[in-house]
Design a protein around this motif. Sequence first.
Motif, PDB file in Angstrom:
ATOM      1  N   ASN A  83       0.834  -1.202   0.000  1.00  0.00           N
ATOM      2  CA  ASN A  83       0.000   0.000   0.000  1.00  0.00           C
ATOM      3  C   ASN A  83       0.872   1.257   0.000  1.00  0.00           C
ATOM      4  OD1 ASN A  83       0.902  -0.206   2.623  1.00  0.00           O
ATOM      5  ND2 ASN A  83      -1.019   0.475   3.528  1.00  0.00           N
ATOM      6  N   ILE A  84       2.146   1.096  -0.398  1.00  0.00           N
ATOM      7  CA  ILE A  84       3.082   2.220  -0.421  1.00  0.00           C
ATOM      8  C   ILE A  84       3.743   2.312  -1.800  1.00  0.00           C
ATOM      9  CG2 ILE A  84       5.194   3.212   0.547  1.00  0.00           C
ATOM     10  CD1 ILE A  84       4.523   1.629   3.119  1.00  0.00           C
ATOM     11  N   VAL A  85       3.726   3.523  -2.338  1.00  0.00           N
ATOM     12  CA  VAL A  85       4.409   3.817  -3.595  1.00  0.00           C
ATOM     13  C   VAL A  85       5.492   4.833  -3.288  1.00  0.00           C
ATOM     14  CG1 VAL A  85       4.169   4.837  -5.895  1.00  0.00           C
ATOM     15  CG2 VAL A  85       2.345   3.388  -4.981  1.00  0.00           C
ATOM     16  N   VAL A  86       6.697   4.586  -3.772  1.00  0.00           N
ATOM     17  CA  VAL A  86       7.807   5.514  -3.603  1.00  0.00           C
ATOM     18  C   VAL A  86       8.035   6.225  -4.929  1.00  0.00           C
ATOM     19  CG1 VAL A  86      10.286   5.716  -3.202  1.00  0.00           C
ATOM     20  CG2 VAL A  86       8.925   4.112  -1.846  1.00  0.00           C
ATOM     21  N   ILE A 104      -4.876  10.765  -7.637  1.00  0.00           N
ATOM     22  CA  ILE A 104      -5.790   9.897  -8.386  1.00  0.00           C
ATOM     23  C   ILE A 104      -5.664   8.450  -7.923  1.00  0.00           C
ATOM     24  CG2 ILE A 104      -4.329   9.408 -10.398  1.00  0.00           C
ATOM     25  CD1 ILE A 104      -8.111  10.087 -10.452  1.00  0.00           C
ATOM     26  N   ASN A 105      -4.442   8.015  -7.617  1.00  0.00           N
ATOM     27  CA  ASN A 105      -4.276   6.653  -7.101  1.00  0.00           C
ATOM     28  C   ASN A 105      -4.982   6.484  -5.763  1.00  0.00           C
ATOM     29  OD1 ASN A 105      -2.820   5.484  -9.210  1.00  0.00           O
ATOM     30  ND2 ASN A 105      -0.877   6.261  -8.417  1.00  0.00           N
ATOM     31  N   ARG A 106      -4.901   7.510  -4.941  1.00  0.00           N
ATOM     32  CA  ARG A 106      -5.568   7.454  -3.636  1.00  0.00           C
ATOM     33  C   ARG A 106      -7.080   7.498  -3.788  1.00  0.00           C
ATOM     34  NH1 ARG A 106      -4.160  10.779   1.552  1.00  0.00           N
ATOM     35  NH2 ARG A 106      -4.907   9.282   3.071  1.00  0.00           N
ATOM     36  N   LYS A 107      -7.556   8.210  -4.796  1.00  0.00           N
ATOM     37  CA  LYS A 107      -8.999   8.239  -5.084  1.00  0.00           C
ATOM     38  C   LYS A 107      -9.470   6.846  -5.508  1.00  0.00           C
ATOM     39  CE  LYS A 107     -12.983  10.158  -6.183  1.00  0.00           C
ATOM     40  NZ  LYS A 107     -13.952  10.327  -5.116  1.00  0.00           N
ATOM     41  N   LEU A 108      -8.644   6.164  -6.305  1.00  0.00           N
ATOM     42  CA  LEU A 108      -8.999   4.824  -6.782  1.00  0.00           C
ATOM     43  C   LEU A 108      -8.861   3.769  -5.696  1.00  0.00           C
ATOM     44  CD1 LEU A 108      -7.279   4.981 -10.282  1.00  0.00           C
ATOM     45  CD2 LEU A 108      -9.737   5.119  -9.805  1.00  0.00           C
ATOM     46  N   ASP A 109      -7.923   3.983  -4.773  1.00  0.00           N
ATOM     47  CA  ASP A 109      -7.724   3.061  -3.652  1.00  0.00           C
ATOM     48  C   ASP A 109      -7.232   3.866  -2.458  1.00  0.00           C
ATOM     49  OD1 ASP A 109      -6.980   1.184  -1.753  1.00  0.00           O
ATOM     50  OD2 ASP A 109      -5.926  -0.103  -3.177  1.00  0.00           O
ATOM     51  N   ARG A 111      -6.346   3.183   0.377  1.00  0.00           N
ATOM     52  CA  ARG A 111      -5.293   2.592   1.207  1.00  0.00           C
ATOM     53  C   ARG A 111      -3.894   2.843   0.640  1.00  0.00           C
ATOM     54  NH1 ARG A 111      -7.048  -3.232   0.766  1.00  0.00           N
ATOM     55  NH2 ARG A 111      -7.523  -2.333  -1.249  1.00  0.00           N
ATOM     56  N   LEU A 112      -3.812   3.286  -0.596  1.00  0.00           N
ATOM     57  CA  LEU A 112      -2.514   3.467  -1.245  1.00  0.00           C
ATOM     58  C   LEU A 112      -1.911   4.825  -0.881  1.00  0.00           C
ATOM     59  CD1 LEU A 112      -0.688   1.859  -3.190  1.00  0.00           C
ATOM     60  CD2 LEU A 112      -1.680   3.177  -5.045  1.00  0.00           C
ATOM     61  N   GLU A 113      -0.742   4.784  -0.265  1.00  0.00           N
ATOM     62  CA  GLU A 113      -0.028   5.996   0.126  1.00  0.00           C
ATOM     63  C   GLU A 113       1.179   6.189  -0.780  1.00  0.00           C
ATOM     64  OE1 GLU A 113      -0.852   8.226   2.284  1.00  0.00           O
ATOM     65  OE2 GLU A 113      -2.429   7.187   3.381  1.00  0.00           O
TER      66      GLU A 113
END
Length: 163
Positions: A83-86, A104-109, A111-113
């Motif tokens: 759930n982490i993107v660097v 946008i990634n956070r809007k889609l999921d 939990r993704l930080e």
Amino acid sequence: MTVAIYPGSFDPVTNGHRDIIERASRVFDKVVVSVLENPRKQPMFTIEERVEMLKMITNSYENVEVDSFQGLLIDYAKQKNSNIVVKGLRAMSDFEFEFQMALINRKLDSRLETMFMMTNNRYSYVSSSIVKEIGSYGGDICELVPNEVYNIIMRRLRQERDA
């Protein structure tokens, strides 16, 4: 176990990329460096070649895995149990684009930080595009790319120049 994904085109991999990989490997239990198949870009290297170059420069890191993917990052992150993107940032222009992508990634999921890492100032001007441009005119890129892949990159640049 905290798994972080470091996605990118890596076409070609630079010392700036290596810097982010090295630093992320110290922060997270596992880092998955993943080559994104981006249909909007015309790559100089195939996905397989980029994966191989990344493996060459990361083989000394026990907690770094190299992979590739296509499609949505959120789907890939779920597949990798992350759930982490660097994302590495060089300048404000990088931030504007990466901030939009993170939102946008956070809007889609939700939990993704996204974790932003500022590049080492020694590499703040280095990008894959700059490397390709300098190299295509015969300029010296030896301090811009990892030693392990320098000859591979130079060979391809010469091939493209001679074509």
